[in-house]
Design a protein around this motif. Structure first.
Motif, PDB file in Angstrom:
ATOM      1  N   ALA A  11     -40.245 -38.528 -43.519  1.00 12.42           N
ATOM      2  CA  ALA A  11     -39.773 -37.189 -43.150  1.00 12.42           C
ATOM      3  C   ALA A  11     -40.923 -36.246 -42.828  1.00 12.42           C
ATOM      4  O   ALA A  11     -40.775 -35.315 -42.018  1.00 12.42           O
ATOM      5  CB  ALA A  11     -38.924 -36.612 -44.278  1.00 12.42           C
ATOM      6  N   LEU A  12     -42.084 -36.490 -43.442  1.00  8.14           N
ATOM      7  CA  LEU A  12     -43.252 -35.647 -43.185  1.00  8.14           C
ATOM      8  C   LEU A  12     -44.003 -36.062 -41.933  1.00  8.14           C
ATOM      9  O   LEU A  12     -44.995 -35.432 -41.560  1.00  8.14           O
ATOM     10  CB  LEU A  12     -44.199 -35.682 -44.387  1.00  8.14           C
ATOM     11  CG  LEU A  12     -43.686 -35.032 -45.681  1.00  8.14           C
ATOM     12  CD1 LEU A  12     -44.688 -35.222 -46.813  1.00  8.14           C
ATOM     13  CD2 LEU A  12     -43.402 -33.547 -45.474  1.00  8.14           C
ATOM     14  N   GLY A  13     -43.542 -37.145 -41.289  1.00 10.58           N
ATOM     15  CA  GLY A  13     -44.131 -37.548 -40.013  1.00 10.58           C
ATOM     16  C   GLY A  13     -45.096 -38.696 -40.069  1.00 10.58           C
ATOM     17  O   GLY A  13     -45.677 -39.080 -39.048  1.00 10.58           O
ATOM     18  N   ALA A  14     -45.305 -39.292 -41.233  1.00  6.80           N
ATOM     19  CA  ALA A  14     -46.274 -40.374 -41.348  1.00  6.80           C
ATOM     20  C   ALA A  14     -45.705 -41.692 -40.834  1.00  6.80           C
ATOM     21  O   ALA A  14     -44.500 -41.946 -40.919  1.00  6.80           O
ATOM     22  CB  ALA A  14     -46.712 -40.545 -42.801  1.00  6.80           C
ATOM     23  N   ARG A  15     -46.582 -42.521 -40.322  1.00 10.31           N
ATOM     24  CA  ARG A  15     -46.243 -43.912 -40.057  1.00 10.31           C
ATOM     25  C   ARG A  15     -46.594 -44.684 -41.318  1.00 10.31           C
ATOM     26  O   ARG A  15     -47.700 -44.533 -41.855  1.00 10.31           O
ATOM     27  CB  ARG A  15     -47.036 -44.449 -38.863  1.00 10.31           C
ATOM     28  CG  ARG A  15     -46.829 -45.940 -38.614  1.00 10.31           C
ATOM     29  CD  ARG A  15     -47.795 -46.467 -37.561  1.00 10.31           C
ATOM     30  NE  ARG A  15     -47.738 -47.917 -37.483  1.00 10.31           N
ATOM     31  CZ  ARG A  15     -48.635 -48.678 -36.864  1.00 10.31           C
ATOM     32  NH1 ARG A  15     -49.662 -48.108 -36.249  1.00 10.31           N
ATOM     33  NH2 ARG A  15     -48.515 -49.988 -36.852  1.00 10.31           N
ATOM     34  N   VAL A  16     -45.686 -45.502 -41.815  1.00 12.62           N
ATOM     35  CA  VAL A  16     -45.907 -46.272 -43.044  1.00 12.62           C
ATOM     36  C   VAL A  16     -45.896 -47.756 -42.706  1.00 12.62           C
ATOM     37  O   VAL A  16     -44.994 -48.247 -42.025  1.00 12.62           O
ATOM     38  CB  VAL A  16     -44.826 -45.966 -44.102  1.00 12.62           C
ATOM     39  CG1 VAL A  16     -45.018 -46.836 -45.333  1.00 12.62           C
ATOM     40  CG2 VAL A  16     -44.859 -44.491 -44.481  1.00 12.62           C
ATOM     41  N   SER A  17     -46.905 -48.466 -43.168  1.00 12.20           N
ATOM     42  CA  SER A  17     -46.921 -49.919 -43.017  1.00 12.20           C
ATOM     43  C   SER A  17     -47.287 -50.541 -44.358  1.00 12.20           C
ATOM     44  O   SER A  17     -47.882 -49.895 -45.221  1.00 12.20           O
ATOM     45  CB  SER A  17     -47.901 -50.362 -41.931  1.00 12.20           C
ATOM     46  OG  SER A  17     -49.218 -49.927 -42.231  1.00 12.20           O
ATOM     47  N   PHE A  18     -46.925 -51.795 -44.531  1.00 11.96           N
ATOM     48  CA  PHE A  18     -47.097 -52.466 -45.817  1.00 11.96           C
ATOM     49  C   PHE A  18     -48.039 -53.671 -45.671  1.00 11.96           C
ATOM     50  O   PHE A  18     -48.102 -54.300 -44.613  1.00 11.96           O
ATOM     51  CB  PHE A  18     -45.751 -52.938 -46.359  1.00 11.96           C
ATOM     52  CG  PHE A  18     -44.763 -51.817 -46.542  1.00 11.96           C
ATOM     53  CD1 PHE A  18     -44.789 -51.026 -47.684  1.00 11.96           C
ATOM     54  CD2 PHE A  18     -43.820 -51.535 -45.571  1.00 11.96           C
ATOM     55  CE1 PHE A  18     -43.899 -49.984 -47.850  1.00 11.96           C
ATOM     56  CE2 PHE A  18     -42.919 -50.490 -45.727  1.00 11.96           C
ATOM     57  CZ  PHE A  18     -42.966 -49.715 -46.861  1.00 11.96           C
ATOM     58  N   PHE A  19     -48.754 -53.956 -46.734  1.00  9.23           N
ATOM     59  CA  PHE A  19     -49.581 -55.154 -46.781  1.00  9.23           C
ATOM     60  C   PHE A  19     -49.544 -55.694 -48.203  1.00  9.23           C
ATOM     61  O   PHE A  19     -49.216 -54.970 -49.153  1.00  9.23           O
ATOM     62  CB  PHE A  19     -51.022 -54.850 -46.346  1.00  9.23           C
ATOM     63  CG  PHE A  19     -51.830 -54.098 -47.360  1.00  9.23           C
ATOM     64  CD1 PHE A  19     -52.804 -54.749 -48.122  1.00  9.23           C
ATOM     65  CD2 PHE A  19     -51.632 -52.738 -47.588  1.00  9.23           C
ATOM     66  CE1 PHE A  19     -53.548 -54.055 -49.070  1.00  9.23           C
ATOM     67  CE2 PHE A  19     -52.383 -52.041 -48.526  1.00  9.23           C
ATOM     68  CZ  PHE A  19     -53.346 -52.709 -49.269  1.00  9.23           C
TER      69      PHE A  19
END
Length: 437
Positions: free
Chosen positions: A264-272
Motif C-alpha cells: 500500500a505504501l508503494g514498495a515492490r516486495v520480493s522474497f528469497f
C-alpha cells in the motif's frame, strides 16, 4: 450491511485445543462452499499458518492494543462484506491478558464458544463452564465444546454437568491423527506438518455432526467513523523502494498485514530463501529479516555461502537492513543452541546469542521514536550478548519499564521486538529508508 455469522473460539487456558477446533471448523465450512475468514487474537505467527491452510484465506491479527480497536473494527467490517462466516480464535484463556480475548469478544458482540479439554475431568467440567460464562456479564458466552473426550458415556456426563443456560456444542475424542504438534514457541509451522491437510480433514469430519458445525448467530460489524477515515489511501511513502524479504522455514514470522502495508505504501516486495542459499536480489533497496527458527537451521544457514555473501554485500553497500528476533540472531557472530553447539552466523552485528529452555521475554511492547509509536510484541527463548549500545529501548504495554533494545550498526537496525507495521506507516517507511532513528 456488514452482517455475518460469527463465532469466537476461546478456552479456559492455553493447550485446550483451540487451534485444532477452529481449523477443523474452518475446513468444514470451506468444504460446504462457504467463504470463511478466520482471525487470530493477539500477536501470533504460528496458529495463523494453520488457520490459513484450513480456511484458504490469509489470517489477520485482532488485538485491541497492538492493532487498535478502530482498526480491528475496520478489519471485521471488511471481512463481513466478503465472507459467509467469520471465526475468531482467542489467545490463552478467555480472561487472560490485558486486553483479553473476553475484551475483544465483548467489544464486538461476538458470541463465544469455550473449548475445554475434558481429559481427566468429569462434573467439574460444568463448574469451569459456569465460571467462564458468568465471570463477566458483558461477555457473550454462548456454549461449550468438550475436547479430548474419552467415550460416549464421558461426553454424556459432561453435557449433563452443564448449567441449563449454556448450550452443549458437542465433543471430539483425543486422537493423535488430529492433534497438532508443537515445540518451544508454539505449534509447528504449517509447511513442516507433512500430513496437515489430512489432519484438518479428519478434524472437519469429526466436527461435522456436532452443534458447533451449525452456522452461528449473525453479528453486525459496523466500521467506526475513525476507522473509515483510516481506510483512505495511504501516502506512497515507499514509492520506488524494492524490499527483499527473507521467507522460509527459518524466517517465517511475518504478519500478512505488514506485507500488505508495504504494498500500500508503494514498495515492490520480493522474497528469497537463505535456507535454499538464494541471494538477496541485486535490485533490492532494503532488506527485511523477520523472526523464525534460525536455531533449528543454524548449520544450513552457516553452510550457505551465497545467501550469506549477498546479505553482507547488501549491508556493505549501505542499504537498509531491518532484522527482528530470529533475523537479528542470523546477523550476529555466533549462535549457541541448548545442547552447547556453537555455529558461526554472519558476523554483521558484534555479539553472540545463546538459546535457553525457558522464555526470556514475552509480552506487548512499543517503540517510541521521532515519527510516533510503533506497536508490537516480543517472545523469545534466547539471550544476546553484544558490545553495542542500544539506540532505543522499547517500553512494555502495561508499564513504562524498559523493553527490548534496538541496535544500530551501520545501515542495520535490529531488535527482538516484532513490529506491527500498520500501527505507524510513517515509522515503517522510515525503517526501510534507513532514517527511522
Amino acid at each position: 450491511m456488514p452482517d455475518c455469522p460469527a463465532q469466537f473460539i476461546s478456552a479456559p487456558a492455553s493447550g485446550q485445543g483451540k487451534t485444532t477446533i477452529t481449523a477443523g471448523l474452518a475446513r468444514h465450512h470451506r468444504r460446504q462452499g462457504r467463504r470463511v475468514r478466520v482471525f487470530k487474537t493477539g500477536p501470533d505467527f504460528l496458529d495463523p499458518m494453520i488457520l490459513e491452510r484450513a480456511s484458504g484465506a490469509p489470517v489477520l491479527s485482532l488485538d485491541l492494543w497492538m492493532v487498535g480497536e478502530s482498526a480491528c473494527r475496520e478489519l471485521l467490517a471488511q471481512a463481513a462484506q466478503q465472507a459467509d462466516l467469520i471465526l475468531i480464535e482467542g489467545v490463552m484463556g478467555l480472561y487472560d491478558g490485558t486486553p483479553s480475548s473476553a475484551d475483544l469478544a465483548a467489544a464486538f458482540g461476538v458470541p463465544v464458544v469455550a473449548v475445554i479439554s475434558a481429559k481427566a475431568m468429569a462434573q467439574t467440567f460444568g463448574a469451569v463452564a459456569f465460571g467462564l460464562a458468568h465471570y463477566r456479564a458483558d461477555v457473550p458466552v454462548r456454549g461449550v465444546f468438550a475436547n479430548r473426550v474419552g467415550s460416549t458415556r464421558h461426553a454424556r456426563m459432561l453435557e449433563e454437568a452443564l448449567p441449563p443456560e449454556l448450550k452443549w456444542m458437542g465433543s471430539i475424542a483425543s486422537t493423535a491423527d488430529i492433534e497438532l504438534p508443537d515445540r518451544h514457541l508454539g505449534l509447528h509451522q504449517a509447511a513442516e506438518i507433512a500430513d496437515l491437510d489430512r489432519r484438518l480433514e479428519r478434524a472437519a469430519d469429526a466436527l461435522a455432526s456436532t452443534p458447533l458445525a451449525e452456522l452461528p448467530p449473525t453479528v453486525r460489524f459496523l466500521p467506526s467513523s475513525s476507522s473509515s477515515k483510516s481506510a483512505a489511501p495511504l501516502p506512497r511513502l515507499l514509492d520506488g523502494a524494492h524490499i527483499a524479504v527473507a521467507r522460509d522455514a527459518a524466517f517465517s514470522f511475518i504478519y500478512p498485514a505488514n506485507l500488505a502495508l508495504l504494498d500500500a505504501l508503494g514498495a515492490r516486495v520480493s522474497f528469497f530463501s537463505p535456507l535454499a542459499d538464494e541471494p538477496v536480489p541485486d535490485a533490492a533497496t532494503a532488506l527485511y529479516l523477520p523472526g523464525g527458527y534460525p536455531e533449528l537451521h543454524a548449520a544450513a544457514l552457516a553452510r550457505h555461502a551465497r545467501a550469506a555473501a549477498s546479505v553482507r554485500a547488501h549491508a556493505a553497500a549501505g542499504k537498509p537492513v531491518f532484522a527482528e528476533c530470529g533475523g537479528m540472531l542470523y546477523l550476529l557472530d555466533s549462535l549457541t543452541t541448548t545442547d552447547g553447539t556453537t555455529t558461526p552466523m554472519l558476523g554483521l552485528l558484534p555479539g553472540q546469542v545463546r538459546m535457553q529452555t525457558r522464555f526470556a521475554a514475552l509480552g506487548m511492547q512499543q517503540l517510541d521514536g521521532p515519527l510516533g509509536t510503533l506497536t508490537g510484541h516480543t517472545f523469545h527463548y534466547s539471550h544476546v550478548s553484544t558490545p553495542l549500545t542500544p539506540v532505543l529501548h522499547a517500553t512494555r504495554a502495561q508499564s513504562e519499564a524498559a523493553g527490548e533494545a534496538v541496535y544500530r550498526c551501520g545501515s542495520i537496525v535490529a531488535t527482538y521486538m516484532h513490529s506491527y507495521w500498520p500501527s505507524n506507516p510513517a515509522f515503517t517507511a522510515a525503517l526501510f529508508h534507513g532514517n527511522a532513528f
